[in-house]
Design a protein around this motif. Sequence first.
Motif, PDB file in Angstrom:
ATOM      1  N   VAL A  27       0.848  -1.185   0.000  1.00 57.86           N
ATOM      2  CA  VAL A  27       0.000   0.000   0.000  1.00 57.86           C
ATOM      3  C   VAL A  27       0.888   1.242   0.000  1.00 57.86           C
ATOM      4  CG1 VAL A  27      -0.213  -0.048   2.515  1.00 57.86           C
ATOM      5  CG2 VAL A  27      -1.918   1.141   1.197  1.00 57.86           C
ATOM      6  N   PHE A  28       0.427   2.282  -0.677  1.00 54.59           N
ATOM      7  CA  PHE A  28       1.145   3.560  -0.671  1.00 54.59           C
ATOM      8  C   PHE A  28       0.688   4.351   0.546  1.00 54.59           C
ATOM      9  CE2 PHE A  28       1.616   2.441  -5.115  1.00 54.59           C
ATOM     10  CZ  PHE A  28       2.914   2.831  -5.360  1.00 54.59           C
ATOM     11  N   MET A  29       1.652   4.898   1.267  1.00 51.41           N
ATOM     12  CA  MET A  29       1.375   5.678   2.473  1.00 51.41           C
ATOM     13  C   MET A  29       2.035   7.040   2.345  1.00 51.41           C
ATOM     14  SD  MET A  29      -0.388   3.556   4.353  1.00 51.41           S
ATOM     15  CE  MET A  29      -0.369   4.285   5.981  1.00 51.41           C
ATOM     16  N   THR A  30       1.389   8.052   2.930  1.00 51.47           N
ATOM     17  CA  THR A  30       1.933   9.400   2.991  1.00 51.47           C
ATOM     18  C   THR A  30       2.094   9.778   4.452  1.00 51.47           C
ATOM     19  OG1 THR A  30       0.841  10.007   0.930  1.00 51.47           O
ATOM     20  CG2 THR A  30       1.565  11.810   2.338  1.00 51.47           C
ATOM     21  N   SER A  31       3.276  10.231   4.796  1.00 52.28           N
ATOM     22  CA  SER A  31       3.534  10.574   6.192  1.00 52.28           C
ATOM     23  C   SER A  31       2.745  11.812   6.600  1.00 52.28           C
ATOM     24  CB  SER A  31       5.032  10.804   6.414  1.00 52.28           C
ATOM     25  OG  SER A  31       5.475  11.898   5.640  1.00 52.28           O
ATOM     26  N   VAL A  32       2.419  11.877   7.876  1.00 54.38           N
ATOM     27  CA  VAL A  32       1.734  13.042   8.444  1.00 54.38           C
ATOM     28  C   VAL A  32       2.605  13.592   9.571  1.00 54.38           C
ATOM     29  CG1 VAL A  32      -0.583  12.258   7.860  1.00 54.38           C
ATOM     30  CG2 VAL A  32       0.390  11.629  10.052  1.00 54.38           C
ATOM     31  N   ARG A  33       2.440  14.861   9.831  1.00 52.64           N
ATOM     32  CA  ARG A  33       3.232  15.495  10.893  1.00 52.64           C
ATOM     33  C   ARG A  33       2.743  14.986  12.249  1.00 52.64           C
ATOM     34  NH1 ARG A  33       6.407  20.376  11.608  1.00 52.64           N
ATOM     35  NH2 ARG A  33       6.170  21.054  13.752  1.00 52.64           N
ATOM     36  N   ASN A  34       3.690  14.482  13.023  1.00 49.72           N
ATOM     37  CA  ASN A  34       3.384  14.003  14.363  1.00 49.72           C
ATOM     38  C   ASN A  34       4.564  14.403  15.245  1.00 49.72           C
ATOM     39  OD1 ASN A  34       3.251  12.391  16.734  1.00 49.72           O
ATOM     40  ND2 ASN A  34       1.934  10.919  15.673  1.00 49.72           N
ATOM     41  N   LEU A  35       4.379  15.427  16.044  1.00 51.34           N
ATOM     42  CA  LEU A  35       5.474  15.954  16.857  1.00 51.34           C
ATOM     43  C   LEU A  35       5.997  14.939  17.868  1.00 51.34           C
ATOM     44  CD1 LEU A  35       4.212  19.595  17.467  1.00 51.34           C
ATOM     45  CD2 LEU A  35       5.967  18.817  15.877  1.00 51.34           C
ATOM     46  N   GLN A  36       5.106  14.110  18.428  1.00 56.63           N
ATOM     47  CA  GLN A  36       5.553  13.128  19.417  1.00 56.63           C
ATOM     48  C   GLN A  36       6.428  12.039  18.789  1.00 56.63           C
ATOM     49  OE1 GLN A  36       1.619  12.754  20.096  1.00 56.63           O
ATOM     50  NE2 GLN A  36       1.518  14.093  21.876  1.00 56.63           N
ATOM     51  N   LYS A  37       6.164  11.717  17.526  1.00 54.06           N
ATOM     52  CA  LYS A  37       6.951  10.678  16.836  1.00 54.06           C
ATOM     53  C   LYS A  37       8.036  11.299  15.948  1.00 54.06           C
ATOM     54  CE  LYS A  37       4.371   7.154  18.140  1.00 54.06           C
ATOM     55  NZ  LYS A  37       4.800   5.934  18.747  1.00 54.06           N
ATOM     56  N   ASN A  38       8.086  12.633  15.884  1.00 57.29           N
ATOM     57  CA  ASN A  38       9.062  13.360  15.075  1.00 57.29           C
ATOM     58  C   ASN A  38       8.991  12.962  13.598  1.00 57.29           C
ATOM     59  OD1 ASN A  38      11.029  15.298  14.725  1.00 57.29           O
ATOM     60  ND2 ASN A  38      12.700  13.855  15.006  1.00 57.29           N
ATOM     61  N   SER A  39       7.761  12.859  13.073  1.00 60.74           N
ATOM     62  CA  SER A  39       7.610  12.494  11.664  1.00 60.74           C
ATOM     63  C   SER A  39       7.334  13.723  10.816  1.00 60.74           C
ATOM     64  CB  SER A  39       6.485  11.461  11.495  1.00 60.74           C
ATOM     65  OG  SER A  39       5.248  12.005  11.859  1.00 60.74           O
ATOM     66  N   ALA A  41       5.733  15.503   7.433  1.00 63.71           N
ATOM     67  CA  ALA A  41       4.553  15.316   6.588  1.00 63.71           C
ATOM     68  C   ALA A  41       4.900  15.332   5.107  1.00 63.71           C
ATOM     69  CB  ALA A  41       3.536  16.411   6.886  1.00 63.71           C
ATOM     70  N   GLY A  42       4.160  14.534   4.326  1.00 65.47           N
ATOM     71  CA  GLY A  42       4.233  14.621   2.878  1.00 65.47           C
ATOM     72  C   GLY A  42       5.130  13.639   2.162  1.00 65.47           C
ATOM     73  N   CYS A  43       5.825  12.782   2.870  1.00 61.89           N
ATOM     74  CA  CYS A  43       6.689  11.792   2.217  1.00 61.89           C
ATOM     75  C   CYS A  43       5.856  10.572   1.833  1.00 61.89           C
ATOM     76  CB  CYS A  43       7.830  11.370   3.136  1.00 61.89           C
ATOM     77  SG  CYS A  43       8.935  12.711   3.554  1.00 61.89           S
ATOM     78  N   GLU A  67      -3.587  11.026  -6.533  1.00 62.73           N
ATOM     79  CA  GLU A  67      -2.690  12.063  -7.055  1.00 62.73           C
ATOM     80  C   GLU A  67      -1.286  11.925  -6.458  1.00 62.73           C
ATOM     81  OE1 GLU A  67      -5.705  12.821  -5.634  1.00 62.73           O
ATOM     82  OE2 GLU A  67      -6.799  13.150  -7.508  1.00 62.73           O
ATOM     83  N   GLU A  68      -1.199  11.626  -5.174  1.00 60.16           N
ATOM     84  CA  GLU A  68       0.105  11.451  -4.526  1.00 60.16           C
ATOM     85  C   GLU A  68       0.836  10.233  -5.073  1.00 60.16           C
ATOM     86  OE1 GLU A  68      -0.787  13.346  -0.113  1.00 60.16           O
ATOM     87  OE2 GLU A  68      -1.405  11.294  -0.536  1.00 60.16           O
ATOM     88  N   ILE A  69       0.094   9.175  -5.330  1.00 59.96           N
ATOM     89  CA  ILE A  69       0.697   7.957  -5.881  1.00 59.96           C
ATOM     90  C   ILE A  69       1.242   8.230  -7.278  1.00 59.96           C
ATOM     91  CG2 ILE A  69       0.228   5.602  -6.670  1.00 59.96           C
ATOM     92  CD1 ILE A  69      -1.860   5.458  -4.360  1.00 59.96           C
ATOM     93  N   GLU A  70       0.459   8.928  -8.099  1.00 55.04           N
ATOM     94  CA  GLU A  70       0.890   9.244  -9.464  1.00 55.04           C
ATOM     95  C   GLU A  70       2.145  10.115  -9.446  1.00 55.04           C
ATOM     96  OE1 GLU A  70       1.197   8.981 -13.369  1.00 55.04           O
ATOM     97  OE2 GLU A  70      -0.292   7.896 -12.181  1.00 55.04           O
ATOM     98  N   ALA A  71       2.172  11.116  -8.577  1.00 50.88           N
ATOM     99  CA  ALA A  71       3.351  11.988  -8.471  1.00 50.88           C
ATOM    100  C   ALA A  71       4.568  11.199  -8.004  1.00 50.88           C
ATOM    101  CB  ALA A  71       3.069  13.137  -7.510  1.00 50.88           C
ATOM    102  N   PHE A  72       4.373  10.274  -7.075  1.00 52.54           N
ATOM    103  CA  PHE A  72       5.459   9.435  -6.576  1.00 52.54           C
ATOM    104  C   PHE A  72       6.037   8.574  -7.704  1.00 52.54           C
ATOM    105  CE2 PHE A  72       6.778   5.297  -4.781  1.00 52.54           C
ATOM    106  CZ  PHE A  72       7.751   5.712  -3.891  1.00 52.54           C
ATOM    107  N   LYS A  73       5.160   7.980  -8.490  1.00 53.23           N
ATOM    108  CA  LYS A  73       5.613   7.135  -9.606  1.00 53.23           C
ATOM    109  C   LYS A  73       6.322   7.961 -10.675  1.00 53.23           C
ATOM    110  CE  LYS A  73       2.240   3.425  -9.063  1.00 53.23           C
ATOM    111  NZ  LYS A  73       1.100   2.723  -9.667  1.00 53.23           N
ATOM    112  N   ARG A  74       5.777   9.147 -10.987  1.00 49.03           N
ATOM    113  CA  ARG A  74       6.433  10.016 -11.966  1.00 49.03           C
ATOM    114  C   ARG A  74       7.823  10.430 -11.506  1.00 49.03           C
ATOM    115  NH1 ARG A  74       3.576  14.644 -12.052  1.00 49.03           N
ATOM    116  NH2 ARG A  74       1.671  13.649 -11.416  1.00 49.03           N
ATOM    117  N   ALA A  75       7.947  10.763 -10.228  1.00 48.35           N
ATOM    118  CA  ALA A  75       9.251  11.145  -9.683  1.00 48.35           C
ATOM    119  C   ALA A  75      10.234   9.989  -9.785  1.00 48.35           C
ATOM    120  CB  ALA A  75       9.105  11.597  -8.235  1.00 48.35           C
ATOM    121  N   GLY A  76       9.770   8.769  -9.544  1.00 50.46           N
ATOM    122  CA  GLY A  76      10.635   7.597  -9.674  1.00 50.46           C
ATOM    123  C   GLY A  76      11.092   7.375 -11.102  1.00 50.46           C
ATOM    124  N   GLU A  77      10.188   7.578 -12.052  1.00 51.19           N
ATOM    125  CA  GLU A  77      10.545   7.429 -13.464  1.00 51.19           C
ATOM    126  C   GLU A  77      11.565   8.482 -13.886  1.00 51.19           C
ATOM    127  OE1 GLU A  77       6.745   7.648 -15.347  1.00 51.19           O
ATOM    128  OE2 GLU A  77       6.181   5.615 -14.718  1.00 51.19           O
TER     129      GLU A  77
END
Length: 107
Positions: A27-39, A41-43, A67-77
């Motif tokens: 599955v494709f996942m996008t990170s979210v900002r989480n201050l407690q986990k120091n993550s 957002a947007g990856c 849209e995020e998945i398509e952008a991720f695949k385009r960036a990889g290409e």
Amino acid sequence: MADLEQYFSAIADEKRKLDSVHYSGFVFMTSVRNLQKNSTAGCVCECTTKQAAKHLVDSTARESTAEEIEAFKRAGELFSAKCAAENEKRNPAMGRVLLMPDTRSNK
């Protein structure tokens, strides 16, 4: 001990939900900002449903949009094309591979 049992039970429940939708096990996942986990957002990344379930329970990621998945695949290409061009500049002979069918007899 009960907290750990609840935590891993929640991960197992999320994994079952994801497996019922994502038959490939990925599955494709996008990170979210989480201050407690120091993550950050947007990856976007592609991960197993087990890893995705943990991210969902930990509130460090969400499922990616189309849209995020398509952008991720385009960036990889684009990255692959850039690497191929750089490799071609370094060693032009190694950049091209010609595969020929085996015409030898198996007798």
